[in-house]
Write a protein that holds these residues in place. Structure first.
Motif, PDB file in Angstrom:
ATOM      1  N   GLY A 176     -16.424 -16.908  22.208  1.00 39.49           N
ATOM      2  CA  GLY A 176     -17.214 -18.129  22.083  1.00 39.49           C
ATOM      3  C   GLY A 176     -18.685 -17.828  21.838  1.00 39.49           C
ATOM      4  N   VAL A 177     -19.238 -16.879  22.618  1.00 41.98           N
ATOM      5  CA  VAL A 177     -20.656 -16.533  22.445  1.00 41.98           C
ATOM      6  C   VAL A 177     -20.892 -15.965  21.048  1.00 41.98           C
ATOM      7  CG1 VAL A 177     -22.447 -14.916  23.175  1.00 41.98           C
ATOM      8  CG2 VAL A 177     -21.132 -16.182  24.892  1.00 41.98           C
ATOM      9  N   LEU A 178     -19.980 -15.088  20.600  1.00 42.76           N
ATOM     10  CA  LEU A 178     -20.161 -14.486  19.281  1.00 42.76           C
ATOM     11  C   LEU A 178     -20.022 -15.534  18.172  1.00 42.76           C
ATOM     12  CD1 LEU A 178     -18.315 -11.117  19.844  1.00 42.76           C
ATOM     13  CD2 LEU A 178     -20.770 -11.522  19.680  1.00 42.76           C
ATOM     14  N   ALA A 179     -19.114 -16.506  18.370  1.00 43.60           N
ATOM     15  CA  ALA A 179     -18.975 -17.573  17.378  1.00 43.60           C
ATOM     16  C   ALA A 179     -20.244 -18.415  17.335  1.00 43.60           C
ATOM     17  CB  ALA A 179     -17.766 -18.446  17.701  1.00 43.60           C
ATOM     18  N   LEU A 180     -20.877 -18.551  18.501  1.00 42.32           N
ATOM     19  CA  LEU A 180     -22.143 -19.288  18.558  1.00 42.32           C
ATOM     20  C   LEU A 180     -23.217 -18.551  17.761  1.00 42.32           C
ATOM     21  CD1 LEU A 180     -22.580 -21.914  20.016  1.00 42.32           C
ATOM     22  CD2 LEU A 180     -23.550 -20.667  21.933  1.00 42.32           C
ATOM     23  N   VAL A 181     -23.220 -17.205  17.874  1.00 35.61           N
ATOM     24  CA  VAL A 181     -24.161 -16.393  17.098  1.00 35.61           C
ATOM     25  C   VAL A 181     -23.931 -16.631  15.612  1.00 35.61           C
ATOM     26  CG1 VAL A 181     -24.838 -14.039  16.505  1.00 35.61           C
ATOM     27  CG2 VAL A 181     -24.404 -14.660  18.902  1.00 35.61           C
ATOM     28  N   ASP A 182     -22.631 -16.652  15.215  1.00 38.08           N
ATOM     29  CA  ASP A 182     -22.298 -16.942  13.813  1.00 38.08           C
ATOM     30  C   ASP A 182     -22.850 -18.301  13.397  1.00 38.08           C
ATOM     31  OD1 ASP A 182     -21.039 -14.637  13.293  1.00 38.08           O
ATOM     32  OD2 ASP A 182     -19.001 -15.434  13.263  1.00 38.08           O
ATOM     33  N   ALA A 183     -22.667 -19.280  14.294  1.00 34.20           N
ATOM     34  CA  ALA A 183     -23.093 -20.640  13.959  1.00 34.20           C
ATOM     35  C   ALA A 183     -24.599 -20.677  13.737  1.00 34.20           C
ATOM     36  CB  ALA A 183     -22.690 -21.589  15.080  1.00 34.20           C
TER      37      ALA A 183
ATOM     38  N   HIS B   7     -11.453 -16.182   4.052  1.00 30.67           N
ATOM     39  CA  HIS B   7     -12.584 -16.646   4.848  1.00 30.67           C
ATOM     40  C   HIS B   7     -12.638 -15.958   6.205  1.00 30.67           C
ATOM     41  CE1 HIS B   7      -9.224 -18.967   6.277  1.00 30.67           C
ATOM     42  NE2 HIS B   7      -9.931 -19.512   7.226  1.00 30.67           N
ATOM     43  N   LEU B   8     -11.643 -15.133   6.485  1.00 26.58           N
ATOM     44  CA  LEU B   8     -11.642 -14.424   7.763  1.00 26.58           C
ATOM     45  C   LEU B   8     -12.086 -12.971   7.591  1.00 26.58           C
ATOM     46  CD1 LEU B   8      -8.357 -15.887   9.248  1.00 26.58           C
ATOM     47  CD2 LEU B   8     -10.702 -16.548   9.739  1.00 26.58           C
ATOM     48  N   ILE B   9     -12.580 -12.629   6.401  1.00 25.49           N
ATOM     49  CA  ILE B   9     -13.090 -11.271   6.219  1.00 25.49           C
ATOM     50  C   ILE B   9     -14.538 -11.244   6.677  1.00 25.49           C
ATOM     51  CG2 ILE B   9     -13.626  -9.481   4.532  1.00 25.49           C
ATOM     52  CD1 ILE B   9     -11.259 -10.550   2.901  1.00 25.49           C
ATOM     53  N   GLY B  10     -14.837 -10.359   7.605  1.00 26.45           N
ATOM     54  CA  GLY B  10     -16.180 -10.306   8.170  1.00 26.45           C
ATOM     55  C   GLY B  10     -17.023  -9.237   7.504  1.00 26.45           C
ATOM     56  N   SER B  11     -18.230  -9.040   8.085  1.00 28.16           N
ATOM     57  CA  SER B  11     -19.124  -8.066   7.478  1.00 28.16           C
ATOM     58  C   SER B  11     -18.706  -6.629   7.808  1.00 28.16           C
ATOM     59  CB  SER B  11     -20.563  -8.323   7.933  1.00 28.16           C
ATOM     60  OG  SER B  11     -20.593  -8.496   9.332  1.00 28.16           O
TER      61      SER B  11
ATOM     62  N   HIS C  44     -15.967  -7.461  12.893  1.00 35.12           N
ATOM     63  CA  HIS C  44     -16.222  -8.864  12.605  1.00 35.12           C
ATOM     64  C   HIS C  44     -14.946  -9.543  12.096  1.00 35.12           C
ATOM     65  CE1 HIS C  44     -19.107 -11.988  10.651  1.00 35.12           C
ATOM     66  NE2 HIS C  44     -18.588 -12.418  11.778  1.00 35.12           N
ATOM     67  N   THR C  45     -14.219  -8.842  11.215  1.00 39.35           N
ATOM     68  CA  THR C  45     -12.944  -9.366  10.719  1.00 39.35           C
ATOM     69  C   THR C  45     -11.975  -9.583  11.868  1.00 39.35           C
ATOM     70  OG1 THR C  45     -13.252  -8.154   8.677  1.00 39.35           O
ATOM     71  CG2 THR C  45     -11.016  -8.923   9.150  1.00 39.35           C
ATOM     72  N   PHE C  46     -11.922  -8.595  12.759  1.00 39.78           N
ATOM     73  CA  PHE C  46     -11.063  -8.679  13.938  1.00 39.78           C
ATOM     74  C   PHE C  46     -11.379  -9.941  14.737  1.00 39.78           C
ATOM     75  CE2 PHE C  46     -10.936  -7.814  18.530  1.00 39.78           C
ATOM     76  CZ  PHE C  46      -9.584  -7.683  18.701  1.00 39.78           C
ATOM     77  N   ARG C  47     -12.655 -10.140  14.982  1.00 39.79           N
ATOM     78  CA  ARG C  47     -13.084 -11.255  15.813  1.00 39.79           C
ATOM     79  C   ARG C  47     -12.821 -12.593  15.131  1.00 39.79           C
ATOM     80  NH1 ARG C  47     -17.774 -13.782  16.056  1.00 39.79           N
ATOM     81  NH2 ARG C  47     -19.135 -12.345  14.947  1.00 39.79           N
ATOM     82  N   LEU C  48     -13.119 -12.662  13.827  1.00 40.52           N
ATOM     83  CA  LEU C  48     -12.887 -13.920  13.100  1.00 40.52           C
ATOM     84  C   LEU C  48     -11.400 -14.272  13.091  1.00 40.52           C
ATOM     85  CD1 LEU C  48     -15.238 -13.666   9.984  1.00 40.52           C
ATOM     86  CD2 LEU C  48     -15.496 -15.097  12.013  1.00 40.52           C
TER      87      LEU C  48
ATOM     88  N   ALA D 210      -9.005 -13.211  15.171  1.00 33.88           N
ATOM     89  CA  ALA D 210      -8.502 -13.523  16.511  1.00 33.88           C
ATOM     90  C   ALA D 210      -8.925 -14.940  16.917  1.00 33.88           C
ATOM     91  CB  ALA D 210      -9.007 -12.490  17.513  1.00 33.88           C
ATOM     92  N   SER D 211     -10.205 -15.286  16.698  1.00 35.10           N
ATOM     93  CA  SER D 211     -10.683 -16.622  17.088  1.00 35.10           C
ATOM     94  C   SER D 211      -9.953 -17.694  16.295  1.00 35.10           C
ATOM     95  CB  SER D 211     -12.183 -16.777  16.809  1.00 35.10           C
ATOM     96  OG  SER D 211     -12.903 -15.832  17.517  1.00 35.10           O
ATOM     97  N   HIS D 212      -9.862 -17.478  14.977  1.00 39.77           N
ATOM     98  CA  HIS D 212      -9.217 -18.474  14.128  1.00 39.77           C
ATOM     99  C   HIS D 212      -7.770 -18.687  14.551  1.00 39.77           C
ATOM    100  CE1 HIS D 212      -6.606 -19.491  10.725  1.00 39.77           C
ATOM    101  NE2 HIS D 212      -7.556 -20.350  10.408  1.00 39.77           N
ATOM    102  N   ASP D 213      -7.031 -17.582  14.710  1.00 36.99           N
ATOM    103  CA  ASP D 213      -5.617 -17.703  15.056  1.00 36.99           C
ATOM    104  C   ASP D 213      -5.434 -18.347  16.424  1.00 36.99           C
ATOM    105  OD1 ASP D 213      -5.108 -16.571  12.682  1.00 36.99           O
ATOM    106  OD2 ASP D 213      -4.168 -14.740  13.423  1.00 36.99           O
ATOM    107  N   PHE D 214      -6.311 -18.014  17.355  1.00 38.09           N
ATOM    108  CA  PHE D 214      -6.179 -18.608  18.684  1.00 38.09           C
ATOM    109  C   PHE D 214      -6.424 -20.114  18.636  1.00 38.09           C
ATOM    110  CE2 PHE D 214      -7.844 -20.209  22.651  1.00 38.09           C
ATOM    111  CZ  PHE D 214      -6.843 -19.817  23.520  1.00 38.09           C
ATOM    112  N   LEU D 215      -7.527 -20.507  18.003  1.00 42.07           N
ATOM    113  CA  LEU D 215      -7.877 -21.931  17.976  1.00 42.07           C
ATOM    114  C   LEU D 215      -6.822 -22.721  17.220  1.00 42.07           C
ATOM    115  CD1 LEU D 215     -11.676 -21.550  17.341  1.00 42.07           C
ATOM    116  CD2 LEU D 215     -10.606 -22.525  19.367  1.00 42.07           C
ATOM    117  N   HIS D 216      -6.313 -22.114  16.157  1.00 42.11           N
ATOM    118  CA  HIS D 216      -5.332 -22.795  15.325  1.00 42.11           C
ATOM    119  C   HIS D 216      -4.001 -22.955  16.063  1.00 42.11           C
ATOM    120  CE1 HIS D 216      -3.904 -23.901  11.294  1.00 42.11           C
ATOM    121  NE2 HIS D 216      -2.747 -23.522  11.803  1.00 42.11           N
ATOM    122  N   ALA D 217      -3.474 -21.825  16.538  1.00 39.94           N
ATOM    123  CA  ALA D 217      -2.186 -21.871  17.233  1.00 39.94           C
ATOM    124  C   ALA D 217      -2.305 -22.606  18.562  1.00 39.94           C
ATOM    125  CB  ALA D 217      -1.668 -20.455  17.453  1.00 39.94           C
ATOM    126  N   GLY D 218      -3.453 -22.451  19.230  1.00 38.26           N
ATOM    127  CA  GLY D 218      -3.636 -23.064  20.541  1.00 38.26           C
ATOM    128  C   GLY D 218      -3.436 -24.571  20.501  1.00 38.26           C
ATOM    129  N   GLY D 219      -3.933 -25.204  19.446  1.00 35.64           N
ATOM    130  CA  GLY D 219      -3.770 -26.647  19.326  1.00 35.64           C
ATOM    131  C   GLY D 219      -2.307 -27.039  19.257  1.00 35.64           C
TER     132      GLY D 219
END
Lengths: 249, 328
Positions: A54-61, B190-194, B198-202, B204-213
């Motif tokens: 969440g914090v890192l996503a906030l940094v992205d934002a 859109h999930l490729i990071g710098s 960064h890719t890992f984090r994008l 993981a976050s995307h898949d979690f938020l998406h599947a979580g719903g």
């Protein structure tokens, strides 16, 4: 109206809220109302991971606000970046993650209790051992409710005869009269709760879900050798006690 | 957060989402007392508890799944899978099915992992075999089944074989009849990071938020079923062998219990035959409300509408077959 897109600032806040909710229930022991004690370290890890993401996503934002989208999504062309969120089909579903957060912070659902216990008909799952070992010495001797029921139903009460026992559970009104002393056990989470009940005789009535400690003796008559037998205990004394830290047995 | 000057419009600041969220939260906090009163009904309270319990139990497993899918996206090159998986697709299916025995997660973890595998070029048939077998035959599930059925190791064996056979059958069925347009694999550029992290984090976050719903939808449905279906209904059909098997399969789909706990629930249905209990344990980890919801969210509705019913039918057939062979 809100969401064809899920912006990263909103993503960040949902991750932080969910992380906060998990941290809160794990910190306060409220998690024991929902899952087993063994989950504690994994819940702390999950909360930490959610908060970090969440914090890192906030940094992205913030970077997006500073108009530095190349760093945020280098895999996209300028045009794709414009469209990015529009083909994030499932974005609306992410909002649903607010529901458990709201449930935890606002409603804080309590542990399962009398309502669930009264609904279950299966009361005594056959135990692994053919005959349970004798009860340890002591008078009265504390016995887990499930153990008591197993001994009464599947060992014909052999190991209970002539013993005074102490059982802990919550009051569940019996629609047929009197009340049961009940306890729930969970294998994984509260969705798989299984109940155990004992009919208490010779005691006054208490409101449903009152936690009590019953000292008394087993008497025959509740049925044996069948999973829906409900054994009977004649109470010598009943004491109202605070709910145990872990409500499940 | 302040309003953006016009030259920044390409960052798509759309006032609304965040403000809506903040406003909604304030209203809810102010209305808390009313909310608590609303939920002061035993049935509703029980439903809320079961809902939160499923979410809390599933969250660490879903996170494990998205961490793995993120790692697959960021750190494992596509060439790795071409090296370890057999070239022959029909052969890749059993390899992936058996690999499911190695991941100690439940069904929530396997959906994002299978998605990650597919987007790295693993043939969908193999990824689907993995998707089905991982939650069903991993060591934790096998041990918990062994504990739940003391003195009946044949049930553990039957569960292992019937689940693996179902997973492989579905993989092969997909090879033969599956169409790639049924699978909606969202673009993941859109999930490729710098960098890799960064890719890992994008991812993981995307898949979690998406599947979580979608997990929320499944958990709510399961909580509703838990409150609405009186357990007594079940015992009424236990005596008829065919009805019993159908009822246990339906219950597995509706209750959506974690594969690591379902053996204990199966054991609590003392009136039912062992084959009916086996059906419960083979169907549950592969098809249930929360899983259908997760699959629809991840792979698209066209996929879930075909895959889930087929899986259920094959799983029931395999349970009957192995039950008849090993348990009678």
């Amino acid at each position: 109206m809100v969401v064809a897109d899920m912006r990263r600032d909103v993503q960040a806040i949902i991750l932080l809220l969910l992380g906060g909710a998990v941290l809160r229930i794990t910190w306060t022991d409220a998690y024991l109302n929902y899952v087993r004690e063994e989950m504690r370290p994994f819940l702390f890890l999950s909360a930490a991971l959610l908060l970090v993401l969440g914090v890192l996503a906030l940094v992205d934002a913030v970077r997006i606000l500073r108009s530095d989208p190349v760093k945020v999504a280098p895999g996209l062309t300028e045009e794709e970046r414009e469209l990015e969120d529009d083909h994030d089909h499932g974005a609306w579903s992410t909002w649903l993650l607010l529901l458990p957060v709201l449930a935890i912070f606002l409603i804080a659902p309590p542990a399962l209790g009398a309502y669930t216990a009264a609904r279950e008909e299966t009361n005594a799952i056959p135990p692994a051992e053919a005959q349970a070992p004798p009860l340890p010495p002591g008078d009265p001797v504390p016995v887990a409710l499930g153990d008591f029921v197993g001994r009464a139903v599947w060992d014909n009460g052999l190991t209970l005869e002539g013993r005074q026992v102490q059982l802990i559970g919550f009051v569940t009104p019996n629609p047929a009269g009197g009340w049961w002393l009940a306890r729930l056990s969970i294998a994984c989470c509260a969705a798989d709760a299984v109940s155990t009940k004992v009919q208490v005789e010779g005691a006054e009535e208490y409101p449903a879900n009152t936690w009590v400690s019953v000292v008394g003796s087993w008497i025959p008559g509740g049925g044996t050798m069948s999973a829906d037998s409900v054994p009977i205990i004649v109470a010598d004394s009943v004491e109202v006690i605070p709910a145990p830290r872990n409500p499940y047995e | 957060m302040s309003q953006q000057p016009p030259e920044h419009t390409r960052t798509r600041y759309r006032p609304g989402a965040l403000e809506f969220l903040a406003l909604g939260l304030i209203v809810l906090v102010l209305g808390q007392r009313w909310l608590v009163e609303l939920f002061d009904v035993p049935a509703l309270q029980t439903g809320a508890t079961v809902f939160v319990a499923i979410m809390i139990q599933a969250t660490p497993f879903l996170l494990l799944g998205v961490v793995l899918s993120g790692a697959i996206a960021a750190f494992v090159p596509g060439s790795f899978w071409r090296r370890v998986m057999p070239k022959n697709k029909a052969l890749a299916v059993p390899v992936a099915g058996c690999a499911g025995a190695l991941i100690p997660g439940c069904e929530c973890a396997s959906v994002p992992v299978a998605n990650g595998l597919m987007s790295k070029g693993v043939t969908p048939a193999a990824a689907l075999a993995f998707l089905l077998s991982a939650p069903a035959i991993n060591p934790i599930v096998m041990v918990s089944t062994f504990v739940a059925f003391p003195g009946q190791p044949e049930l553990v064996l039957a569960r292992f074989l019937a689940s693996l056979a179902t997973a492989m059958a579905l993989g092969w069925l997909w090879l033969k009849f599956g169409k790639s347009q049924w699978l909606r694999l969202g673009p993941r550029t859109h999930l490729i990071g710098s960098n890799s992290w960064h890719t890992f984090r994008l991812t993981a976050s995307h898949d979690f938020l998406h599947a979580g719903g979608f997990l929320v939808i499944g958990a709510m449905a399961a909580a509703a079923i838990n409150v609405l279906v009186p357990p007594a209904w079940m015992n009424a059909v236990a005596d008829n062998p065919l009805l019993a098997i159908g009822a246990m399969a339906a219950l597995a789909i509706l209750l959506s219990i974690c594969s690591e706990a379902d053996a204990f629930i199966a054991a609590s249905f003392t009136e039912f035959s062992n084959t009916a209990k086996l059906t419960f344990m083979v169907v549950g980890p592969m098809v249930d409300l929360k899983l259908i919801s997760l699959q629809a969210g991840t792979f698209g509705r066209a996929f879930a509408a075909r895959f889930a019913p087929t899986t259920a039918v094959v799983a029931i057939l395999m349970s009957v077959l192995f039950g008849w062979w090993l348990l009678t």
